[in-house]
Design an enzyme around this catalytic site. Structure first.
Site, PDB file in Angstrom:
ATOM      1  N   GLY A   4      88.301 -12.613  53.142  1.00  0.00           N
ATOM      2  CA  GLY A   4      88.342 -12.716  54.606  1.00  0.00           C
ATOM      3  C   GLY A   4      88.600 -11.351  55.205  1.00  0.00           C
ATOM      4  N   ALA A  55      87.014  -9.151  56.839  1.00  0.00           N
ATOM      5  CA  ALA A  55      86.599  -8.735  58.187  1.00  0.00           C
ATOM      6  C   ALA A  55      87.320  -9.533  59.267  1.00  0.00           C
ATOM      7  CB  ALA A  55      85.085  -8.881  58.343  1.00  0.00           C
ATOM      8  N   ASP A 115     107.144 -17.640  57.829  1.00  0.00           N
ATOM      9  CA  ASP A 115     108.116 -18.618  58.325  1.00  0.00           C
ATOM     10  C   ASP A 115     109.540 -18.112  58.073  1.00  0.00           C
ATOM     11  OD1 ASP A 115     105.948 -20.621  58.788  1.00  0.00           O
ATOM     12  OD2 ASP A 115     105.770 -20.413  56.624  1.00  0.00           O
ATOM     13  N   ARG A 146     110.294 -15.325  60.492  1.00  0.00           N
ATOM     14  CA  ARG A 146     110.508 -15.901  61.829  1.00  0.00           C
ATOM     15  C   ARG A 146     111.914 -16.485  61.924  1.00  0.00           C
ATOM     16  NH1 ARG A 146     104.676 -19.102  61.824  1.00  0.00           N
ATOM     17  NH2 ARG A 146     103.465 -17.501  62.915  1.00  0.00           N
ATOM     18  N   HIS A 195     103.777 -24.737  54.184  1.00  0.00           N
ATOM     19  CA  HIS A 195     103.569 -23.872  55.350  1.00  0.00           C
ATOM     20  C   HIS A 195     102.851 -24.710  56.413  1.00  0.00           C
ATOM     21  CE1 HIS A 195     102.466 -20.751  58.082  1.00  0.00           C
ATOM     22  NE2 HIS A 195     101.197 -21.061  57.934  1.00  0.00           N
TER      23      HIS A 195
END
Ligand code: NAI
Length: 325
Positions: free
Chosen positions: A11, A13, A159, A162, A187
């Protein structure tokens, strides 16, 4: 000069990688003395965009970057990879049911599991970021029979980070004053951010905050932070996700020096979570290995929250059981 290590990013880009690749290239993940070869994977329609990212990486003239490979072939991207950060995933489209999303991603992660099995370094460390991260990691691992299941992990470090900030701000302290935060489980919005074992500036966290704040503010805020970011920014967390992916890999590779962090890893029966799912646990890391922190006492509130997130992971597993090999 150390020999370069090969780091695959899928992934590449996308939004997260637009921060992740540059921070890895600058030495944030493995240190300013560790040369890297970046092996970037995208789907064919995104190859033009990926080539633009490669141009920008080249334009940074990073001293640590020895080579950059950009490809739409997973066998090329994972060739001899020492680290694989699986960020690319199929987002939920209009009208897509949860089951369709699980299946679409199961197809991607079973193919990538096979490609890792056939091509990666036998010691590869795999981190799945793309959602549903825990179940995607399980699928990849089930399709890589020649690698150890423990080499496949999923990210709950965002998480965890956070939760550190929420507790630090509430108590008027700094994140570095907070120890032993734990994210248990998936998650997702069922994750259980647990402060029962936390200390803030050496004092037990449960004695510093009201129970009501913990249950009705802190837990939902951490569980729903991803949605709050989308609402505020109009796009999902990207730089913070990249930063947490770097924290996860750096700690796994270089060690935590006794500090407890959260990693989603294969359940092994610890704390009553039976094998067969990738579940977030408190761990410490040393010598390139992680170890679950054992012997923590759990009250009924914690047990019930841990079970709810376990149940969700078992349901996700059941939806893709036929693809687990
Ligand atoms: P994005 O949509 O900007 O980028 C994803 C990229 O993956 C796209 O460029 C796409 O072409 C590519 N891709 C899709 N299928 C692929 C495949 N089979 N092989 C290689 N590349 C493929 O998304 P963003 O914002 O970078 O997020 C990526 C993923 O990370 C999403 O699934 C998101 O939900 C998840 N995420 C996970 C977090 C966590 O804490 N575990 C936090 C934030 C996001």
């Amino acid at each position: 000069m150390k020999a370069p290590v090969r780091i695959a990013i899928t992934g590449a880009a996308g939004q997260i990688s637009y921060s992740l690749a540059f921070r890895i290239a600058s030495g944030d993940m493995l240190g300013k003395d560790q040369p890297v070869i970046l092996q970037l994977l995208e789907i064919t329609p995104a190859m033009d965009a990926l080539n633009g990212v490669v141009m920008e990486l080249n334009d940074c003239a990073f001293p640590l970057v020895q080579d950059i490979v950009a490809t739409d072939d997973a066998n090329v991207a994972f060739k001899d990879a020492d680290f694989a950060l699986l960020v690319g995933a199929r987002p939920r489209g209009p009208g897509m049911e949860r089951k369709d999303l699980l299946e679409a991603n199961a197809a991607i992660f079973s193919a990538q599991g096979k490609a890792l099995n056939d091509n990666a370094s036998r010691d590869v460390k795999v981190l799945v970021v793309g959602n549903p991260a825990n179940t995607n990691a399980l699928i990849a691992s089930c399709n890589a029979p020649d690698l150890d299941a423990g080499q496949f992990t999923a990210m709950t470090r965002l998480d965890h980070n956070r939760a550190l900030t929420q507790l630090a701000q509430k108590t008027g302290k700094h994140v570095t004053d907070v120890e032993s935060m734990i994210i248990w489980g998936n998650h997702s919005a069922t994750q259980y951010p647990d402060i029962a074992h936390c200390k803030v500036d050496g004092k037990p966290a449960p004695e510093l905050v009201e129970r009501d704040w913990y249950e009705n503010d802190f837990i939902p805020t951490v569980q729903q932070r991803g949605a709050a970011i989308i609402k505020a920014r109009g796009a999902s967390s990207a730089a913070s996700a990249a930063s947490s992916a770097i924290d996860h890999m750096r700690d796994w590779a270089l060690g935590t020096d006794g500090k407890i962090v959260s990693m989603a890893i294969p359940a092994d029966g610890s704390y009553g979570i039976e094998p067969g799912i990738i579940y977030s646990y408190p761990v410490t890391c040393q010598g390139g290995k992680y170890e679950i922190v054992q012997g923590l006492e759990l009250d009924d509130f914690s047990k019930q929250k841990m079970k709810a997130t376990e149940d969700e992971l078992r349901e996700e597993r059941a939806a893709v059981e036929h693809l687990l090999g």
